[in-house]
Write an enzyme that holds these catalytic residues in place. Structure first.
Site, short mmCIF file in Angstrom:
data_model
loop_
_atom_site.label_atom_id
_atom_site.label_comp_id
_atom_site.label_asym_id
_atom_site.label_seq_id
_atom_site.Cartn_x
_atom_site.Cartn_y
_atom_site.Cartn_z
N CYS A 45 51.89 -8.35 -21.11
CA CYS A 45 52.66 -7.38 -21.89
C CYS A 45 52.53 -5.98 -21.30
CB CYS A 45 52.18 -7.34 -23.33
SG CYS A 45 52.14 -8.95 -24.12
C1 BEZ Z 1 49.45 -11.92 -22.12
O1 BEZ Z 1 50.17 -11.55 -23.04
O2 BEZ Z 1 49.06 -11.15 -21.30
C2 BEZ Z 1 49.05 -13.35 -22.04
C3 BEZ Z 1 49.37 -14.20 -23.08
C4 BEZ Z 1 49.00 -15.55 -22.98
C5 BEZ Z 1 48.34 -16.01 -21.88
C6 BEZ Z 1 48.04 -15.16 -20.84
C7 BEZ Z 1 48.39 -13.81 -20.92
#
Ligand code: BEZ
Length: 212
Positions: A45
Site C-alpha cells: 500500500c
Molecule cells: C501489503 O498490503 O503490503 C500486503 C498485504 C498482504 C500481503 C503482503 C503485503
C-alpha cells in the site's frame, strides 16, 4: 447487490485525512479513481499511494481526482502519510478515507470475507463525471496495482466518450484505434475521421488516434 459497470457510484459522507468528504460533491465534474487498501503501514500500500501521488500531473491532465480508503483511522492515516512522503520521495496530495465503520467498504463491496473478514481487498473504481462506474478491478492484498494501466483505461474511456472509438488489446497511447461498430453512416465517419480508416473486415475498422 455488488456494484456493476454503468451503475451510479453510491454517494457517501465519510472522514478522511483531509477532513469530512461528501463524495459526489467532492468529485464535482471530475472523473474519479476510488481505491481501497487492506491497512495502513503495509508495504505494498505504501508503494501504491506513493505512485499515485507521483502521478498527480497525469491524473490532473485527464481531469481525474484520486481518493484512497482503508479501515484505519484519520490519526493513523496522517502518520502513515508522513512515512509515505519520506520513503516514496513524494507528497501525498489526495485524501485517504478513514472507513472505520466500513460504511464505504460495504457500499462498494470492498470486503471479501473469504479473503479477509474485516479488511478491504485491493478494489479500484473509475467513475466518470456523470458518476457512472466505468471500471471495477479487484486485486489480491499481496499484489500492487499497475497505475499506468489505470491511466491507460482512463485514456481509452475518454477517447470512446469524445471520439466514438474503442481501443484494441494492448493499445497504448498513439496506436491506431477502432471505430465503434455502432457507427455505420459513411458521411458521419468521413467527418469524424478525416485521416481515413482501414476496413480489415466490415466490423474491424482501424483509424489513427483522433486526438493526436
Ligand atoms: C501489503 O498490503 O503490503 C500486503 C498485504 C498482504 C500481503 C503482503 C503485503
Amino acid at each position: 447487490m455488488a456494484l456493476r459497470l454503468g451503475d451510479i457510484a453510491p454517494d457517501f459522507e465519510q472522514d478522511s485525512s483531509e477532513g469530512r468528504i461528501r463524495f459526489h460533491a467532492w468529485l464535482g465534474d471530475s472523473w474519479g479513481v476510488l481505491f481501497s487498501h487492506p491497512a495502513d503501514y503495509t508495504p505494498v500500500c505504501t508503494t501504491e499511494l506513493g505512485l499515485t501521488a507521483r502521478l498527480k500531473d497525469e491524473f490532473a491532465r485527464r481531469g481525474v481526482k484520486a481518493i484512497a480508503l482503508s479501515v484505519d483511522n484519520v490519526d493513523s492515516h496522517r502518520g502513515w502519510i508522513q512515512d509515505i512522503n519520506e520513503t516514496q520521495s513524494t507528497q501525498v496530495n489526495f485524501p485517504i478515507l478513514a472507513d472505520g465503520d466500513r460504511k464505504v467498504s460495504q457500499l462498494y463491496d470492498m470486503i471479501h470475507p473469504n479473503a479477509n473478514e474485516t479488511l478491504t481487498v485491493r478494489s479500484l473504481f473509475i467513475i466518470d463525471p456523470k458518476k457512472k462506474v466505468r471500471l471495477i478491478i479487484t486485486y489480491p492484498a499481496s499484489t500492487g496495482r499497475n497505475f499506468n494501466e489505470i491511466l491507460r483505461v482512463i485514456d481509452s474511456l475518454q477517447l470512446t466518450d469524445n471520439h466514438s472509438v474503442a481501443t484494441p488489446g494492448n493499445w497504448q497511447d498513439g496506436d491506431d484505434v477502432v471505430i465503434v461498430p455502432s457507427l455505420k453512416d459513411e458521411a458521419v465517419i468521413r467527418e469524424k475521421f478525416p485521416k481515413g480508416y482501414q476496413a480489415v473486415r466490415p466490423y474491424l475498422r482501424l483509424t489513427p488516434q483522433p486526438n493526436k
